[in-house]
Scaffold this active site. Structure first.
Site, PDB file in Angstrom:
ATOM      1  N   ARG A   7       0.804  -1.121   0.093  1.00 40.04           N
ATOM      2  CA  ARG A   7      -0.020   0.061   0.027  1.00 40.04           C
ATOM      3  C   ARG A   7       0.768   1.299  -0.038  1.00 40.04           C
ATOM      4  NH1 ARG A   7      -2.296  -3.916  -0.800  1.00 40.04           N
ATOM      5  NH2 ARG A   7      -4.501  -4.577   0.050  1.00 40.04           N
ATOM      6  N   PHE A 127      15.457  21.221  26.045  1.00 41.21           N
ATOM      7  CA  PHE A 127      16.286  22.041  24.935  1.00 41.21           C
ATOM      8  C   PHE A 127      18.008  21.896  25.164  1.00 41.21           C
ATOM      9  CE2 PHE A 127      12.252  23.957  24.244  1.00 41.21           C
ATOM     10  CZ  PHE A 127      12.158  23.901  23.090  1.00 41.21           C
ATOM     11  N   CYS A 166      18.782  27.441  11.606  1.00 35.90           N
ATOM     12  CA  CYS A 166      18.987  26.310  12.463  1.00 35.90           C
ATOM     13  C   CYS A 166      18.179  26.648  13.753  1.00 35.90           C
ATOM     14  CB  CYS A 166      20.274  25.836  12.605  1.00 35.90           C
ATOM     15  SG  CYS A 166      21.332  26.998  13.828  1.00 35.90           S
ATOM     16  N   CYS A 169      19.143  29.704  15.325  1.00 41.88           N
ATOM     17  CA  CYS A 169      18.576  30.862  14.604  1.00 41.88           C
ATOM     18  C   CYS A 169      17.313  31.477  15.032  1.00 41.88           C
ATOM     19  CB  CYS A 169      18.563  30.894  13.077  1.00 41.88           C
ATOM     20  SG  CYS A 169      19.892  30.397  12.182  1.00 41.88           S
ATOM     21  N   CYS A 181       5.528  18.930  30.966  1.00 41.45           N
ATOM     22  CA  CYS A 181       4.446  17.721  31.178  1.00 41.45           C
ATOM     23  C   CYS A 181       4.287  17.752  32.556  1.00 41.45           C
ATOM     24  CB  CYS A 181       5.130  16.275  30.694  1.00 41.45           C
ATOM     25  SG  CYS A 181       6.291  16.738  29.143  1.00 41.45           S
TER      26      CYS A 181
END
Lengths: 339, 67
Positions: A7, A127, A166, A169, A181
């Protein structure tokens, strides 16, 4: 060949040729939480050649609501997520070479993990590591796909070295505190939406249909019914320290590394010794038991309770301290019981 | 002032007349955000001095770390 991919090959942008290309590719998924599990399952079912999945944590009950590769037995046994993910993925598609890495991905690890990789999918929860992934992506010219999710909100962007701006930036600073969370929770449909955007872009890159890439920063809220798609290419900074004319890859500098980290989603501190070395788990267990401490263990880690806190020691020397208020308290426990 | 934010039509109080004030209004001033005003991405240094006008279409994207 059986009908497994029929598929997908009937879908013209992939076709027979795209399927063959997919088969030759190696994707690295950093983080095996909710986004990692969803992306890994899609790529495994799609028939990518090789998949490396790296994660520092183990399965807990609070993961099962959204981390689709794990089941109750994994939470009971505290199976490391990389192992539990690989077991499930191999059962789904034995043709895919799945490599499980139980590790906290830092500078040294990412340099090793990146070897021979065609694409990095971000499924992390902080991060610090995303800026590391961003630097390594630029240094080795390997694309990466960011995904982030909290509550019912999520966003994604595809970073193509030499083409797009990036992360450095787009983000002039690290978000401090803010919602995680921990404070806002997270629901599965938001995760699935982020992962759907990430894995669709991943299939385009792996099947080499670069013209079909979205090119925008996409964000949405599946509860408030918002959707937005923004062209951010004007934010590419020619003086960027990561992707500008004279890159220095600041986040690959060891001095910029975090050695202790608060983990997203619970009162947990991770402590990572500066020089990682294997711990003799059996020996440590014996010594703790001899002090009258009740220890649970499996081949990958051991855990024990001290008052309100639970300490988990991984074989590679990392320690998670659950149920503590701050890093200092975690370090105190660490030094008290583990030298 | 009538504006459209992330696709929703909204009426802003008169005091919310710049992009910076708008971010404060939504408690986003501490967040890392990207703001698009009438399909034009704003440089962050321009948030304070960019004045909003009636009918503006604004997209606000904020980065989150969870996953």
């Amino acid at each position: 060949m059986n009908e497994r991919y029929s598929r997908q090959m009937l879908f013209p942008p992939i076709g027979k040729e795209g399927q063959k290309k997919l088969r030759e590719k190696h994707a690295l998924i950093v983080g095996a939480g909710a986004l990692g599990a969803a992306n890994a399952e899609t790529l495994t079912r799609a028939g990518v050649g090789k998949l490396t999945i790296a994660d520092r944590d183990y399965v807990e009950w609070s993961n099962l609501q959204r981390q689709q590769l794990y089941c109750e037995g994994d939470a009971v046994r505290k199976t490391p997520k990389a192992i539990a993910a690989a077991n499930r993925l191999k059962a789904i598609n034995s043709e895919v070479e799945v490599i499980a890495r139980i590790m906290d991905v830092g500078i040294q690890e990412i340099e090793e993990l990146i070897e021979g990789v065609d694409l990095i999918i971000d499924s992390t929860d902080n991060f610090d590591i995303r800026f590391l992934v961003n630097d390594i992506s630029q240094k080795h010219r390997i694309p990466w796909i960011y995904g982030g999710c909290v509550g019912s909100y999520g966003l994604s962007y595809t970073f193509l070295p030499g083409v797009s701006p990036c992360l450095n930036c787009l983000m002039d600073k690290l978000p401090l505190g803010g919602t995680t969370c921990d404070t806002a929770g997270v629901i599965q449909p938001a995760i699935q939406m982020v992962a759907a955007h990430q894995s669709a872009e991943a299939l385009k890159i792996l099947a080499e249909d670069f013209e079909s890439l979205r090119g925008t920063l996409v964000s949405f809220d599946v509860w408030k019914n918002h959707f937005s798609s923004v062209n951010v290419s004007s934010l590419k900074n020619p003086h960027c320290l990561t992707c500008g004319a004279n890159p220095v890859y600041p986040f690959l500098d060891y001095r910029n590394q975090t050695k202790t980290a608060l983990l997203c989603g619970r009162d947990t501190v991770q402590i990572r010794p500066s020089a990682l070395q294997d711990v003799d788990v059996a020996y440590l267990e014996k010594s703790l038991v001899s002090q009258g401490i009740n220890v649970e263990s499996n081949p990958y880690l051991l855990s024990f309770k001290i008052n309100q806190a639970r300490v988990v020691v991984f074989k590679d020397g990392r320690v998670l301290v659950h149920g503590v208020r701050d890093i200092l308290q975690a370090k105190n426990l660490y030094h008290r019981f583990l030298g | 002032m009538n504006v459209v934010i992330n696709g929703d039509a909204m009426v802003l109080p008169e005091t919310v007349n710049s992009v910076s004030r708008l971010l404060e209004h939504f408690n986003l001033e501490q967040k890392v955000v990207i703001v698009e005003l009438n399909q034009h991405i704003l440089d962050k240094s321009m948030h304070a001095e960019t004045i909003l006008t009636d009918g503006d279409r604004i997209e606000i994207v904020h980065f989150v770390g969870g996953g």
